[in-house]
Design a protein around this motif. Structure first.
Motif, mmCIF file in Angstrom:
data_model
loop_
_atom_site.group_PDB
_atom_site.id
_atom_site.type_symbol
_atom_site.label_atom_id
_atom_site.label_comp_id
_atom_site.label_asym_id
_atom_site.label_seq_id
_atom_site.Cartn_x
_atom_site.Cartn_y
_atom_site.Cartn_z
ATOM 1 N N ALA A 121 0.827 -1.211 0.000
ATOM 2 C CA ALA A 121 0.000 0.000 0.000
ATOM 3 C C ALA A 121 0.866 1.269 0.000
ATOM 4 O O ALA A 121 0.488 2.290 -0.560
ATOM 5 C CB ALA A 121 -0.942 -0.010 1.198
ATOM 6 N N SER A 122 2.078 1.182 0.615
ATOM 7 C CA SER A 122 2.954 2.369 0.653
ATOM 8 C C SER A 122 4.175 2.196 -0.270
ATOM 9 O O SER A 122 5.172 2.911 -0.157
ATOM 10 C CB SER A 122 3.434 2.618 2.083
ATOM 11 N N PHE A 123 4.064 1.229 -1.201
ATOM 12 C CA PHE A 123 5.222 0.862 -2.029
ATOM 13 C C PHE A 123 5.737 2.016 -2.890
ATOM 14 O O PHE A 123 6.929 2.094 -3.175
ATOM 15 C CB PHE A 123 4.837 -0.343 -2.909
ATOM 16 N N LYS A 124 4.862 2.925 -3.294
ATOM 17 C CA LYS A 124 5.290 4.020 -4.171
ATOM 18 C C LYS A 124 6.234 4.998 -3.463
ATOM 19 O O LYS A 124 6.819 5.867 -4.110
ATOM 20 C CB LYS A 124 4.073 4.744 -4.734
ATOM 21 N N LYS A 125 6.396 4.831 -2.141
ATOM 22 C CA LYS A 125 7.348 5.678 -1.407
ATOM 23 C C LYS A 125 8.751 5.061 -1.395
ATOM 24 O O LYS A 125 9.701 5.679 -0.927
ATOM 25 C CB LYS A 125 6.880 5.876 0.039
ATOM 26 N N TRP A 126 8.885 3.832 -1.859
ATOM 27 C CA TRP A 126 10.177 3.150 -1.826
ATOM 28 C C TRP A 126 11.124 3.772 -2.849
ATOM 29 O O TRP A 126 10.693 4.243 -3.903
ATOM 30 C CB TRP A 126 10.017 1.665 -2.153
ATOM 31 N N LYS A 127 12.417 3.697 -2.537
ATOM 32 C CA LYS A 127 13.428 4.185 -3.479
ATOM 33 C C LYS A 127 13.369 3.363 -4.771
ATOM 34 O O LYS A 127 13.415 2.134 -4.729
ATOM 35 C CB LYS A 127 14.817 4.063 -2.835
ATOM 36 N N ASN A 128 13.260 4.047 -5.920
ATOM 37 C CA ASN A 128 13.245 3.395 -7.251
ATOM 38 C C ASN A 128 12.179 2.302 -7.370
ATOM 39 O O ASN A 128 12.421 1.247 -7.954
ATOM 40 C CB ASN A 128 14.623 2.760 -7.565
ATOM 41 N N TYR A 129 11.005 2.564 -6.827
ATOM 42 C CA TYR A 129 9.983 1.513 -6.839
ATOM 43 C C TYR A 129 9.614 1.074 -8.255
ATOM 44 O O TYR A 129 9.297 -0.097 -8.494
ATOM 45 C CB TYR A 129 8.746 1.944 -6.030
ATOM 46 N N GLU A 130 9.691 2.009 -9.237
ATOM 47 C CA GLU A 130 9.331 1.642 -10.616
ATOM 48 C C GLU A 130 10.303 0.605 -11.159
ATOM 49 O O GLU A 130 9.907 -0.325 -11.864
ATOM 50 C CB GLU A 130 9.349 2.857 -11.565
ATOM 51 N N VAL A 131 11.585 0.773 -10.829
ATOM 52 C CA VAL A 131 12.612 -0.178 -11.293
ATOM 53 C C VAL A 131 12.369 -1.542 -10.651
ATOM 54 O O VAL A 131 12.464 -2.591 -11.312
ATOM 55 C CB VAL A 131 14.037 0.338 -10.942
ATOM 56 N N LEU A 132 12.041 -1.534 -9.367
ATOM 57 C CA LEU A 132 11.746 -2.797 -8.678
ATOM 58 C C LEU A 132 10.602 -3.531 -9.380
ATOM 59 O O LEU A 132 10.672 -4.733 -9.623
ATOM 60 C CB LEU A 132 11.364 -2.536 -7.222
ATOM 61 N N LEU A 133 9.560 -2.795 -9.744
ATOM 62 C CA LEU A 133 8.401 -3.410 -10.409
ATOM 63 C C LEU A 133 8.735 -3.903 -11.811
ATOM 64 O O LEU A 133 8.196 -4.906 -12.273
ATOM 65 C CB LEU A 133 7.255 -2.404 -10.503
ATOM 66 N N GLU A 134 9.629 -3.175 -12.496
ATOM 67 C CA GLU A 134 10.009 -3.585 -13.851
ATOM 68 C C GLU A 134 10.818 -4.873 -13.829
ATOM 69 O O GLU A 134 10.692 -5.719 -14.707
ATOM 70 C CB GLU A 134 10.909 -2.504 -14.472
ATOM 71 N N GLN A 135 11.681 -5.000 -12.817
ATOM 72 C CA GLN A 135 12.671 -6.090 -12.822
ATOM 73 C C GLN A 135 12.296 -7.280 -11.946
ATOM 74 O O GLN A 135 12.913 -8.330 -12.045
ATOM 75 C CB GLN A 135 14.028 -5.540 -12.381
ATOM 76 N N HIS A 136 11.310 -7.104 -11.068
ATOM 77 C CA HIS A 136 11.013 -8.178 -10.104
ATOM 78 C C HIS A 136 9.515 -8.328 -9.924
ATOM 79 O O HIS A 136 8.765 -7.376 -10.071
ATOM 80 C CB HIS A 136 11.635 -7.866 -8.730
ATOM 81 N N GLN A 137 9.128 -9.553 -9.562
ATOM 82 C CA GLN A 137 7.738 -9.765 -9.172
ATOM 83 C C GLN A 137 7.605 -9.522 -7.669
ATOM 84 O O GLN A 137 8.556 -9.744 -6.903
ATOM 85 C CB GLN A 137 7.330 -11.195 -9.477
ATOM 86 N N LEU A 138 6.418 -9.090 -7.260
ATOM 87 C CA LEU A 138 6.120 -8.934 -5.837
ATOM 88 C C LEU A 138 5.072 -9.973 -5.478
ATOM 89 O O LEU A 138 4.015 -10.037 -6.106
ATOM 90 C CB LEU A 138 5.557 -7.539 -5.532
ATOM 91 N N PHE A 139 5.373 -10.798 -4.484
ATOM 92 C CA PHE A 139 4.416 -11.780 -3.971
ATOM 93 C C PHE A 139 3.887 -11.233 -2.651
ATOM 94 O O PHE A 139 4.646 -11.048 -1.700
ATOM 95 C CB PHE A 139 5.091 -13.143 -3.778
ATOM 96 N N VAL A 140 2.584 -10.959 -2.638
ATOM 97 C CA VAL A 140 2.007 -10.193 -1.533
ATOM 98 C C VAL A 140 1.104 -11.080 -0.683
ATOM 99 O O VAL A 140 0.285 -11.826 -1.209
ATOM 100 C CB VAL A 140 1.194 -9.000 -2.101
ATOM 101 N N TYR A 141 1.288 -10.994 0.645
ATOM 102 C CA TYR A 141 0.370 -11.723 1.532
ATOM 103 C C TYR A 141 -0.635 -10.741 2.128
ATOM 104 O O TYR A 141 -0.314 -9.585 2.380
ATOM 105 C CB TYR A 141 1.115 -12.503 2.621
ATOM 106 N N PRO A 142 -1.894 -11.178 2.292
ATOM 107 C CA PRO A 142 -2.955 -10.253 2.710
ATOM 108 C C PRO A 142 -2.769 -9.756 4.134
ATOM 109 O O PRO A 142 -2.134 -10.414 4.959
ATOM 110 C CB PRO A 142 -4.231 -11.102 2.597
#
Length: 201
Positions: A121-142
């Motif tokens: 939910a607060s991921f867009k505040k992370w450093k270089n979050y767009e790069v993380l999303l481009e290069q890696h998958q995120l597996f999220v637990y509820p």
């Protein structure tokens, strides 16, 4: 929800589960085991965070003790590993920097991130979050009460059905201080280790 990923990459995915694990408890282990057994991840690495010198946390056990507790908790689970990679990196270490370092050291592995819905939910505040999303998958637990609608159809985000456990390390530490039983909440080997070292007393 099925995510689009080439089949040959699926076999090599390693999930990184970052945390202070202060101490590790069955909630952490259930998440890691679910990710390694019920998703496209092949294995999960617990990445233990060191002390952040900029943020002196009272009540944070020594990083080597926390590392050892994760080792003890996972010693009978070959699909769960423990990593001290962040102990060797400059502080504070950002996830993007840790991943860059890991990719250099393990070029044959494909790394994914494991995180709670609250972190996403607060991921867009992370450093270089767009790069993380481009290069890696995120597996999220509820997490209860966290709305993930905006991420529901993102090609890099896998929202899992991980069983939810309302247990926190804070709860465990408070129970130890109050000399209450933590049996079944923390693996026996970890309880023995904490007793021997008088941790969180």
């Amino acid at each position: 929800m099925q995510h689009k990923l080439k089949t040959e990459n699926r076999k090599l995915q390693t999930g990184l589960f970052f945390g202070s694990f202060n101490p590790i408890h069955i909630g952490h282990l259930i998440i890691a085991n679910y990710m390694a057994s019920y998703t496209d991840l092949k294995e999960v690495w617990f990445v233990v965070s060191p002390h952040n010198p900029l943020k002196q946390k009272s009540g944070l056990a020594d990083m080597y003790d926390r590392l050892e507790m994760v080792r003890l908790a996972t010693e009978n689970a070959p699909h769960l590993q423990v990593s001290d990679i962040e102990f060797k990196l400059p502080q504070p270490s950002y996830t993007i920097d840790t991943l860059t370092y890991l990719k250099e050291k393990h070029p044959n592995k494909k790394f994914a991130l494991i995180m709670g819905a609250d972190n996403l939910a607060s991921f867009k505040k992370w450093k270089n979050y767009e790069v993380l999303l481009e290069q890696h998958q995120l597996f999220v637990y509820p997490r209860p009460g966290v709305d993930l609608t905006e991420w529901a159809n993102h090609p890099s985000v896998v929202i899992t059905q991980t069983p939810q456990m309302e247990i926190s390390s804070t709860f465990i530490r408070n129970a130890i201080k109050e000399q209450k039983s933590i049996q079944f909440l923390v693996p026996d080997a970890v309880i023995d280790f904490m007793d021997k070292k008088s941790l969180y007393r």
